[in-house]
Write an enzyme that holds these catalytic residues in place. Structure first.
Site, PDB file in Angstrom:
ATOM      1  N   ALA A 139       0.755  -1.294  -0.040  1.00  0.00           N
ATOM      2  CA  ALA A 139      -0.430  -0.001   0.124  1.00  0.00           C
ATOM      3  C   ALA A 139       0.909   1.349  -0.411  1.00  0.00           C
ATOM      4  CB  ALA A 139      -0.725  -0.169   1.554  1.00  0.00           C
ATOM      5  N   HIS A 194       9.463  -5.228   2.177  1.00  0.00           N
ATOM      6  CA  HIS A 194       8.905  -4.768   0.202  1.00  0.00           C
ATOM      7  C   HIS A 194      10.055  -4.916  -0.372  1.00  0.00           C
ATOM      8  CE1 HIS A 194       5.075  -3.213   1.757  1.00  0.00           C
ATOM      9  NE2 HIS A 194       5.411  -2.557   2.918  1.00  0.00           N
ATOM     10  N   ASN A 218       4.857 -11.111   4.459  1.00  0.00           N
ATOM     11  CA  ASN A 218       4.399  -9.918   3.529  1.00  0.00           C
ATOM     12  C   ASN A 218       5.021  -9.063   3.144  1.00  0.00           C
ATOM     13  OD1 ASN A 218       2.085  -9.851   5.795  1.00  0.00           O
ATOM     14  ND2 ASN A 218       0.899 -10.519   4.709  1.00  0.00           N
ATOM     15  N   ARG A 226      12.793 -24.803  -2.810  1.00  0.00           N
ATOM     16  CA  ARG A 226      14.462 -24.675  -3.584  1.00  0.00           C
ATOM     17  C   ARG A 226      14.942 -23.254  -3.546  1.00  0.00           C
ATOM     18  NH1 ARG A 226      11.890 -29.186  -6.869  1.00  0.00           N
ATOM     19  NH2 ARG A 226      10.770 -27.543  -8.066  1.00  0.00           N
ATOM     20  N   ASP A 247      -2.861 -10.382  12.852  1.00  0.00           N
ATOM     21  CA  ASP A 247      -5.096 -10.246  12.519  1.00  0.00           C
ATOM     22  C   ASP A 247      -5.781 -11.812  12.711  1.00  0.00           C
ATOM     23  OD1 ASP A 247      -3.843 -10.211  10.224  1.00  0.00           O
ATOM     24  OD2 ASP A 247      -4.767  -7.945   9.649  1.00  0.00           O
ATOM     25  N   GLY A 248      -4.918 -12.295  11.453  1.00  0.00           N
ATOM     26  CA  GLY A 248      -5.767 -13.501  11.115  1.00  0.00           C
ATOM     27  C   GLY A 248      -5.922 -13.335  10.018  1.00  0.00           C
ATOM     28  N   ASP A 272       1.066  -2.641  12.694  1.00  0.00           N
ATOM     29  CA  ASP A 272       1.170  -2.249  10.872  1.00  0.00           C
ATOM     30  C   ASP A 272       0.268  -1.190  10.748  1.00  0.00           C
ATOM     31  OD1 ASP A 272       1.848  -1.367   8.623  1.00  0.00           O
ATOM     32  OD2 ASP A 272       1.261  -3.130   7.672  1.00  0.00           O
ATOM     33  N   ALA A 307      -3.854  -2.721   3.116  1.00  0.00           N
ATOM     34  CA  ALA A 307      -3.485  -1.733   3.538  1.00  0.00           C
ATOM     35  C   ALA A 307      -3.166  -2.420   4.897  1.00  0.00           C
ATOM     36  CB  ALA A 307      -4.360  -0.668   2.109  1.00  0.00           C
ATOM     37  N   GLY A 308      -2.503  -2.388   5.207  1.00  0.00           N
ATOM     38  CA  GLY A 308      -1.601  -2.383   6.704  1.00  0.00           C
ATOM     39  C   GLY A 308      -3.162  -2.800   7.471  1.00  0.00           C
TER      40      GLY A 308
HETATM   41 ZN   LIG Z   1       4.589  -2.222   5.016  1.00  0.00          ZN
END
Ligand SMILES: [Zn+2]
Length: 380
Positions: A139, A194, A218, A226, A247-248, A272, A307-308
């Site tokens: 995001a 990222h 993430n 491999r 957060d699941g 986050d 997005a977060g």
């Molecule tokens: Zn991030």
């Protein structure tokens, strides 16, 4: 004026102590013990923990806001977002900034530097960007992503006036490894994230001094038998703290459980969180991008890109214990001692012991927050 906490069950990275008491003087824990609490002068305050849990205040290494406010915005927005998280047990926060033009990031870093001077619960800032991979941008606005130029890195460090604590970068970008050298030299903790980096490049980044894997799983390559990628590089490296958004939704609870077993004592549960944390569903800005929140899931408007989060750390704790089968002592450590150590603050934050900051959370038997103290002061 001192305060005696008594009759609680203490839980921190040192373990569990029943019938625990502690004395707080100003902003510091001065004495702890179990059993018969010491006689206190009549002027002292007493807090009966009443058989509930008492744990250290939570430390969030990575969050963008809450309560409808973002850390990218004004000082008042920052204070309001912090208050939201404080009510959920987060007593110390690193304030994360999303990718923006360098000049704007410098201005945001200056705002946070001023606030951190007056408020010890603000640990400093985290630049999540702009030195990120466009392919793994999540995001972050791709218009602002770039490779690190040495003079820009120096400018950002300078703008923080010592309060820039953390910076996430993608090590495959031109100049990124040199930037790690400069940041580490300046005392900034570097996170790899990222990123499109593979195992070898991530390993090299850690050897250059990077010490965090930013929200593991993430916005990075996953684990392939491999092509082990950045996650295995972090699991194998005892020096590295691994951030996890529990957060699941960002990571399956079973994968989170595997991470705790794969890197014991090195998982930091972060939020986050964006502005909608502790607030309602609806439309929110995240930096310059628009985010829609439905049923607590934040996505870039019109896409499936997460997005977060809308997570608070008390929820992360319950998710760890109830859904990821993490032992409560390990889960509490992931919210307290582990993030404290990642910032080099393990001698002041993250434990309920003499000499430590008077940050404490009382949790009921269902791990719901009852009361919070931050830097010696009751919250709410
Ligand atoms: Zn991030």
């Amino acid at each position: 004026m001192s305060t005696l906490f008594h009759g609680g069950r203490k839980l921190d990275s040192d373990g569990q102590v029943d019938d625990f008491w502690m004395i707080v003087d100003g902003d510091t824990i001065t004495e702890t013990g179990s059993g018969q609490a010491p006689d206190m002068a009549a002027t002292s305050e007493r807090v009966n923990v009443d058989g509930n849990w008492i744990v250290p205040g939570f430390i969030d290494l990575h969050g963008h806001g809450g309560g409808g406010h973002s850390y990218d915005d004004s000082a008042d927005d920052i204070r309001a977002a912090l208050a939201t998280h404080r009510a959920h047990g987060t007593t110390r926060s690193v304030l994360s900034l999303v990718a923006n033009p360098i000049a704007q990031l410098r201005a945001s870093l200056a705002v946070i530097a001023d606030l951190a001077d007056e408020d010890p619960t603000i640990l400093g800032s985290h630049l999540e960007g702009p030195f990120l991979s466009e392919d793994k941008r999540g995001a972050h606005n791709p218009a602002y992503l770039k490779a690190p130029l040495p003079f820009e890195v120096e400018e950002l460090i300078g703008a923080g006036r010592g309060s820039l604590k953390l910076l996430t970068l993608a090590p495959e970008l031109p100049g990124a490894l040199e930037a790690i050298d400069v940041l580490v030299e300046a005392g900034v903790v570097v996170g790899v994230g990222h990123t499109d980096a593979d195992f070898d490049l991530t390993h090299e980044s850690f050897n250059r001094g990077a010490r965090i894997l930013t929200h593991a799983f993430n916005a990075m390559n996953g684990i392939h038998h491999r092509a082990p990628g950045p996650i295995i590089a972090a699991f194998e490296d005892e020096r590295v703290t691994i951030e996890l958004i529990l957060d699941g939704q960002h990571v399956h609870p079973d994968v989170a459980g595997m991470a705790f077993r794969g890197a014991p004592g090195r998982i930091a549960l972060i939020t986050d969180a964006m502005a909608a944390a502790g607030s309602s569903d609806g439309d929110y800005p995240l930096g310059t991008l628009n985010v829609t929140v439905r049923d607590g899931l934040a996505v870039l408007r019109g896409t499936q890109t997460i997005a977060g989060s809308t997570l608070t750390q008390d929820v992360a704790l319950r998710n760890a214990v109830e859904h990821a089968s993490v032992h409560p002592i390990e889960a509490i450590a992931a919210l307290t001692a582990v993030p404290a150590r990642a910032l080099g603050l393990e001698h002041r934050l993250g434990r309920l012991a003499p000499g430590y900051a008077a940050d404490a959370v009382i949790l009921d038997k269902g791990l719901q927050v009852q009361r919070v103290w931050a830097n010696g002061s009751p919250v709410g």
